[in-house]
Design an enzyme around this catalytic site. Structure first.
Site, PDB file in Angstrom:
ATOM      1  N   SER A  13       0.743  -1.207   0.139  1.00  0.00           N
ATOM      2  CA  SER A  13      -0.001  -0.027   0.113  1.00  0.00           C
ATOM      3  C   SER A  13       0.678   1.219   0.084  1.00  0.00           C
ATOM      4  CB  SER A  13      -1.010  -0.028   1.098  1.00  0.00           C
ATOM      5  OG  SER A  13      -0.140   0.292   2.493  1.00  0.00           O
ATOM      6  N   LYS A  20       0.911   4.497   6.907  1.00  0.00           N
ATOM      7  CA  LYS A  20       0.375   5.321   5.626  1.00  0.00           C
ATOM      8  C   LYS A  20       1.297   6.521   5.706  1.00  0.00           C
ATOM      9  CE  LYS A  20      -3.021   2.001   4.865  1.00  0.00           C
ATOM     10  NZ  LYS A  20      -2.648   1.399   3.614  1.00  0.00           N
TER      11      LYS A  20
END
EC number: 3.4.21.89
Length: 592
Positions: free
Chosen positions: A78, A170
């Protein structure tokens, strides 16, 4: 005495979605793997993981005596390309370009696609180069936010709000008090209210972070030998005639001779149709004279990391679903004269952003051909931003990037400081094309005036594209903002003549022109700063299950869920040469 730290792993949270069949072709690569002896023993995945863990544990034991940090392993993609989960490192059999493909899913990978030449490779479990590599092992500073505030675009580790036992990684996009809008691949901060209306301002990544996340689109160092034999046209050429530029087909370098007018080579994003090439040779439309060749395809958010085809699923296409206008060009050149002008040009939405270098002085000037685009600084509008650079006769390397409505320039490795590098423009850019002015069909160019030079290598790169897909508005659409089928999208991108037609305009305008924030972040009530809200997103946006699509009314992370900031990749996957488990020093890095 520091407490003993326990290594954690992020959950396998992202699953590449099915892709359709494309024009790329398959090649079978096979190799025998030793099944005995020490090398066969070391290639056993269980043995390899055990030995790596022992080595890492010893290293960390020494490190934790001095630094209060914690080690994490990244299993998913991700955050690619910035950080790698489980993946494959592959060399394209046609052009030789090394690329990474995500391999965090348990299913067998059948095919991958090169991002440079679009050649498809069929995977073989018996090939040692087709073995899955572990994800990056990183160090996280757990106490940094006790001393200063989290900063936008930090890479953060936090507890997943829907399950505090899971840790996610993230990039921090939104801060407490922000009103976030995601549009055209960029992040906007909005000011105002629902009653009085909203205004917007683009959020700009710092130059050091822009450089970290750039993704390769093309590289003249890597050209397929088979395409050369077939006289496949170069993506760089002097398309509209002239003889100032010449190309050495053996080295794929370009040379400019001095003339008293600007002479350009420009980039067209030709994508080889391998199925036709392997079955019938050079396609007819690419066998024409230079001035009759087809225009280029738009640059998209395609990324090799997402182009794995898994067993029992549709084949990956090798294309992205969104046009990316934030691109850059990197040039290696040998300047042979002590004066003259060297020019770099980038196009977005039909607007040319040109950097003009005076070789005699090293001065760089930014020009724009659209008067509606204004460069500005704290003092006001600047008509033509200027800067001093180290460029001179001899060897030079330049990287020019147009990202987040800002021009970034590096010369010989150093960031150049203009008196104004940020700009504003009316509305959202939409690709433009005409036969007289190809616009976004030729989005990058290199020019020379009164200058002799040789260009030995050219790279085209792009910025990351943040998808605006949300769970409520789009469901599980895999980051496709327009909801059109990939075949329709790719048809539009490859047909510049259609860009002004209504169906194409509807595609380019999808989820554009929004007038309200998508996400509103709040400060904690009263003095309770632990409840301040932060908004995280993955760099690999179309494959990231981040705050945009969490199945929860709370699309944010509260301050007390933050674990820390990722600071260093201390142990990428090991190499098998010159000896097994040799440290991969080249991929150890600070995390930007």
């Amino acid at each position: 005495m520091a407490k003993k730290k326990k290594r954690r792993a992020f959950p396998v949270q992202d699953s590449p979605a099915p892709r359709r069949e494309s024009i790329a072709e398959t090649q079978v690569i096979d190799a025998d793997e030793p099944g005995f002896g020490v090398f066969g023993y070391f290639r056993n995945p269980g043995v390899r993981e055990t030995i790596e863990s022992i080595v890492i544990a010893i290293l960390l034991a020494f490190m934790f005596k001095t630094y209060e940090a914690e080690a994490f392993v990244i299993p998913t993609g991700s955050m690619a390309p910035s950080l790698q989960g489980q993946h494959l490192d592959l060399d394209c059999a046609q052009c030789g370009y090394r690329y990474l493909t995500g391999a965090s899913r348990k299913k067998a990978i059948e095919k991958t696609i090169c991002p440079i030449c679009n050649y498809r490779t069929e995977m073989r479990s018996t090939d040692p180069e087709h073995k899955r590599n572990s994800g990056d092992r990183i160090l996280v500073n757990k106490f940094i936010y006790d001393f200063h505030e989290p900063e936008r675009y930090d890479v953060i580790v936090f507890k997943y709000p829907n399950n505090a036992k899971q840790n996610y990684i993230k990039r921090l996009i939104g801060l407490p008090g922000d009103n976030i809008l995601i549009e055209n691949g960029d992040i906007y901060l909005m000011n105002g209210s629902d009653e009085q209306g909203w205004s917007r301002e683009i959020s700009r990544k710092p130059s050091r972070k822009v450089k970290q996340v750039l993704i390769d689109v093309d590289d003249t160092k890597y050209v397929s030998g088979k395409l050369k034999l077939l006289d496949w046209p170069s993506r760089w050429a002097q398309w509209r005639g002239g003889s100032a530029w010449s190309r050495d087909e053996n080295s794929n370098s370009f040379a400019a001779s001095a003339t008293d007018s600007e002479q350009w080579i420009r980039y067209r994003n030709f994508i080889p149709p391998w199925s036709r090439i392997l079955s019938g040779g050079l396609p007819e439309e690419y066998a024409k004279p230079l001035n009759e060749l087809p225009p280029g395809t738009l640059i998209s958010d395609n990324m090799a990391y997402n182009n794995a085809s898994f067993s029992g699923e549709p084949v990956a296409t090798g294309y992205g679903n969104h046009w990316v206008g934030d691109i850059g060009v990197e040039v290696w050149t040998e300047i042979e004269t002590s004066s003259g002008e060297l020019l770099l040009d980038l196009v977005e939405g039909g607007v040319h952003f040109t950097c003009r270098f005076d070789v005699a002085t090293g001065k760089a000037t930014i020009e724009c051909d659209d008067p509606r685009v204004e460069f500005y600084n704290d003092s006001g509008v600047v008509s033509k931003p200027v800067a001093e650079t180290s460029l001179s006769s001899g060897s030079n390397q330049m990287l020019m990037v147009n990202a987040d409505d800002e021009i970034h320039l590096w010369v010989n490795g150093s960031l150049v400081q203009f008196d104004a590098s940020t700009y504003r423009r009316d509305g959202m850019p939409i690709p433009k094309y005409s036969k007289q002015e190809p616009g976004d069909a030729e989005p990058a160019g290199i020019g020379a005036k009164n200058l002799s030079m040789t260009v030995s290598r050219i790279k085209v790169v792009r910025d990351i594209y943040y998808s605006s897909v949300t769970l409520e508005q789009d469901g599980q659409s895999n980051g496709n903002e327009s909801h059109l089928s990939p075949s329709i999208i790719h048809g539009i991108m490859a047909d510049p003549e259609s860009w002004s037609e209504q169906h194409a305009l509807d595609y380019f305008d999808a989820k554009k022109g929004q007038t309200e924030p998508m996400f509103k972040l709040e400060f904690g009530p009263g003095s309770d700063r632990d409840k301040d809200q932060f908004f995280p997103m993955g760099d690999n946006s179309t494959q990231s299950l981040d705050a945009r699509v969490w199945d929860s009314p709370n699309r944010y992370v509260e301050r007390d869920m933050l674990i820390g900031r990722a600071i260093y990749v201390y142990w990428p996957h090991t190499l098998n040469e010159p000896v097994p488990f040799f440290p991969n020093f080249g991929k150890m890095k600070f995390i930007r």
